[in-house]
Design a protein around this motif. Structure first.
Motif, PDB file in Angstrom:
ATOM      1  N   UNK A 288      38.009  66.448  65.975  1.00  0.00           N
ATOM      2  CA  UNK A 288      38.294  66.610  64.548  1.00  0.00           C
ATOM      3  C   UNK A 288      38.689  68.055  64.222  1.00  0.00           C
ATOM      4  N   UNK A 289      37.963  69.003  64.800  1.00  0.00           N
ATOM      5  CA  UNK A 289      38.275  70.418  64.560  1.00  0.00           C
ATOM      6  C   UNK A 289      39.650  70.773  65.120  1.00  0.00           C
ATOM      7  N   UNK A 290      39.952  70.231  66.327  1.00  0.00           N
ATOM      8  CA  UNK A 290      41.250  70.494  66.928  1.00  0.00           C
ATOM      9  C   UNK A 290      42.367  69.873  66.091  1.00  0.00           C
ATOM     10  N   UNK A 291      42.141  68.688  65.536  1.00  0.00           N
ATOM     11  CA  UNK A 291      43.139  68.009  64.685  1.00  0.00           C
ATOM     12  C   UNK A 291      43.409  68.833  63.425  1.00  0.00           C
TER      13      UNK A 291
ATOM     14  N   UNK B 119      33.519  58.978  61.938  1.00  0.00           N
ATOM     15  CA  UNK B 119      34.567  59.951  62.221  1.00  0.00           C
ATOM     16  C   UNK B 119      35.962  59.332  62.111  1.00  0.00           C
ATOM     17  N   UNK B 120      36.099  58.051  62.499  1.00  0.00           N
ATOM     18  CA  UNK B 120      37.400  57.389  62.379  1.00  0.00           C
ATOM     19  C   UNK B 120      37.818  57.287  60.921  1.00  0.00           C
ATOM     20  N   UNK B 121      36.874  57.012  60.053  1.00  0.00           N
ATOM     21  CA  UNK B 121      37.165  56.938  58.629  1.00  0.00           C
ATOM     22  C   UNK B 121      37.604  58.297  58.092  1.00  0.00           C
ATOM     23  N   UNK B 122      36.918  59.339  58.524  1.00  0.00           N
ATOM     24  CA  UNK B 122      37.272  60.676  58.077  1.00  0.00           C
ATOM     25  C   UNK B 122      38.662  61.060  58.578  1.00  0.00           C
ATOM     26  N   UNK B 123      38.960  60.695  59.847  1.00  0.00           N
ATOM     27  CA  UNK B 123      40.270  61.001  60.412  1.00  0.00           C
ATOM     28  C   UNK B 123      41.373  60.279  59.657  1.00  0.00           C
ATOM     29  N   UNK B 124      41.140  58.999  59.304  1.00  0.00           N
ATOM     30  CA  UNK B 124      42.153  58.240  58.577  1.00  0.00           C
ATOM     31  C   UNK B 124      42.431  58.868  57.208  1.00  0.00           C
ATOM     32  N   UNK B 125      41.364  59.351  56.534  1.00  0.00           N
ATOM     33  CA  UNK B 125      41.551  59.991  55.231  1.00  0.00           C
ATOM     34  C   UNK B 125      42.329  61.295  55.365  1.00  0.00           C
ATOM     35  N   UNK B 126      42.044  62.038  56.432  1.00  0.00           N
ATOM     36  CA  UNK B 126      42.759  63.281  56.652  1.00  0.00           C
ATOM     37  C   UNK B 126      44.229  63.033  56.976  1.00  0.00           C
ATOM     38  N   UNK B 127      44.520  61.971  57.750  1.00  0.00           N
ATOM     39  CA  UNK B 127      45.910  61.651  58.071  1.00  0.00           C
ATOM     40  C   UNK B 127      46.673  61.244  56.816  1.00  0.00           C
ATOM     41  N   UNK B 128      46.049  60.435  55.942  1.00  0.00           N
ATOM     42  CA  UNK B 128      46.699  60.057  54.691  1.00  0.00           C
ATOM     43  C   UNK B 128      46.990  61.288  53.829  1.00  0.00           C
TER      44      UNK B 128
END
Length: 378
Positions: free
Chosen positions: A360-363, A296-305
């Motif tokens: 993740x959904x909230x983000x 999930x951290x990897x997915x979050x980092x990709x979404x932030x980029x």
């Protein structure tokens, strides 16, 4: 399109339902072919009138044989009484029997509509006679009225030559003049007045035959049975075989197919082939792998980029410059463009220690809100 088709199907269905209801009401209200029969005890029958004539001393019998057998009666001067609410034809054996000096008394719908009230009570020496019809027979030379009012004749005596050489006959406008509904305890004189009319035309010793063959009450002689088993015409032959029914069904089927032009009911519905997308399939497969690996951290980092990339593009910052815009520069530019608090964007781009599916959904919802605010401001 579906609503239009349903509307088109609704009105024919409603029309068919109305026709069925009207047909059923007609069958219930209208008299049957047995109406006027001396066997019928309903309001439309003449069973009480038959008994009344017997009580008055008339010789009455019921005629239930083919009209050919009328000529077998030994004596002449008899009366055939026909009562029906339907048109009655002139069979040749009946015409021949009348020409021999017999009499036909016929009550059926006759005459023309007039301005007379539908219900008329005529005051006669025997009492009140009730007539419920607006039809009257115009005055004709040579005929003698037996029952009439100001609008015309209701029952009259005619010595006619059509058919030629036949004796006298009584024609009645109102077929139910002697129906059960007007006899018994009603206090009406319908039976009495018609009995008096018959007394004027009946000869001594003559018999009044109630025509029950007309109403379907039939007794067949061996000659009638033999005649009925031998086809008289080609159509009579086919009517006794199933070929007539089969032929009618084929004709109906032919016209139905012609009307439909050999097409189905409604337009053809073709199943749509699914459109394959390699990109969508790749993304779904990659998402499944990341979910099983708990990345999930990897997915979050990709979404932030990706969010940084979209913000830089919409804010007009150089996306391809090296190094790319820092978060502080993005936050400052976003605040200037939208006028919102920089903390909303700072929370999205900052480091989140632990991430679960709900976070993740909230983000994703907050990121969509940030981009929408920027799109609205610009």
């Amino acid at each position: 399109m579906i609503a239009i088709n349903r509307r088109q199907e609704f009105f024919p269905g409603l029309a068919l339902l109305v026709l069925l209801v009207v047909g059923l009401l007609s069958l219930v209200v209208a008299p049957s072919s047995r109406a006027g029969s001396s066997f019928d005890s309903s309001s439309w029958g003449t069973q009480q009138f038959y008994a009344y004539l017997e009580q008055q001393g008339f010789r009455v019998e019921r005629w239930q044989r083919n009209y050919d057998n009328l000529n077998n009666l030994k004596s002449k001067g008899h009366i055939l009484l026909q009562i029906s609410g339907r048109p009655i034809g002139w069979p040749p054996p009946l015409v021949e029997w009348l020409a021999q000096g017999n009499t036909l008394v016929r009550f059926y719908w006759h005459g023309e509509p007039t301005a007379a009230p539908f219900e008329t009570r005529l005051s006669m020496p025997q009492g009140n006679v009730l007539v419920e019809t607006r039809r009257r027979v115009p005055v004709q030379q040579g005929d003698r009225p037996l029952l009439a009012d100001d609008y015309g004749w209701i029952v009259y005596l005619r010595r006619s030559h059509s058919p030629p050489n036949h004796e006298q006959r009584i024609l009645g406008v109102y077929p139910w003049l002697v129906a059960n509904a007007y006899g018994g305890e009603t206090g009406l004189a319908n039976f009495a007045i018609v009995a008096q009319l018959l007394q004027e035309v009946v000869k001594p010793g003559a018999t009044i035959y109630f025509d029950e063959w007309l109403h379907g009450y039939r007794q067949r002689t061996p000659e009638d049975v033999a005649r009925g088993t031998v086809p008289q015409t080609l159509f009579d032959y086919f009517s006794r075989t199933p070929w007539l029914a089969v032929g009618l069904q084929l004709v109906l089927l032919f016209f139905f197919l012609l009307w439909q032009q050999s097409q189905r009911f409604g337009s053809l519905f073709l199943e749509k082939e699914p459109v394959s997308s390699n990109s969508a399939a790749y993304i779904e497969a990659l998402a499944g792998v990341l979910q099983r690996a708990q990345q999930r951290q990897f997915v979050l980092k990709q979404l932030q980029d990706r969010l940084r990339y979209d913000l830089a593009g919409q804010l007009g910052l150089a996306i391809n410059r090296h190094p790319p815009p820092k978060d502080a520069e993005l936050i400052q530019a976003w605040q200037a463009a939208t006028g919102r608090s920089p903390e909303d964007l700072h929370d999205l781009l900052g480091v989140i220690p632990t991430v679960d599916d709900s976070q993740l959904l909230r983000w994703l919802k907050q990121a969509a809100s940030v981009l929408q605010a920027l799109k609205t401001a610009t």
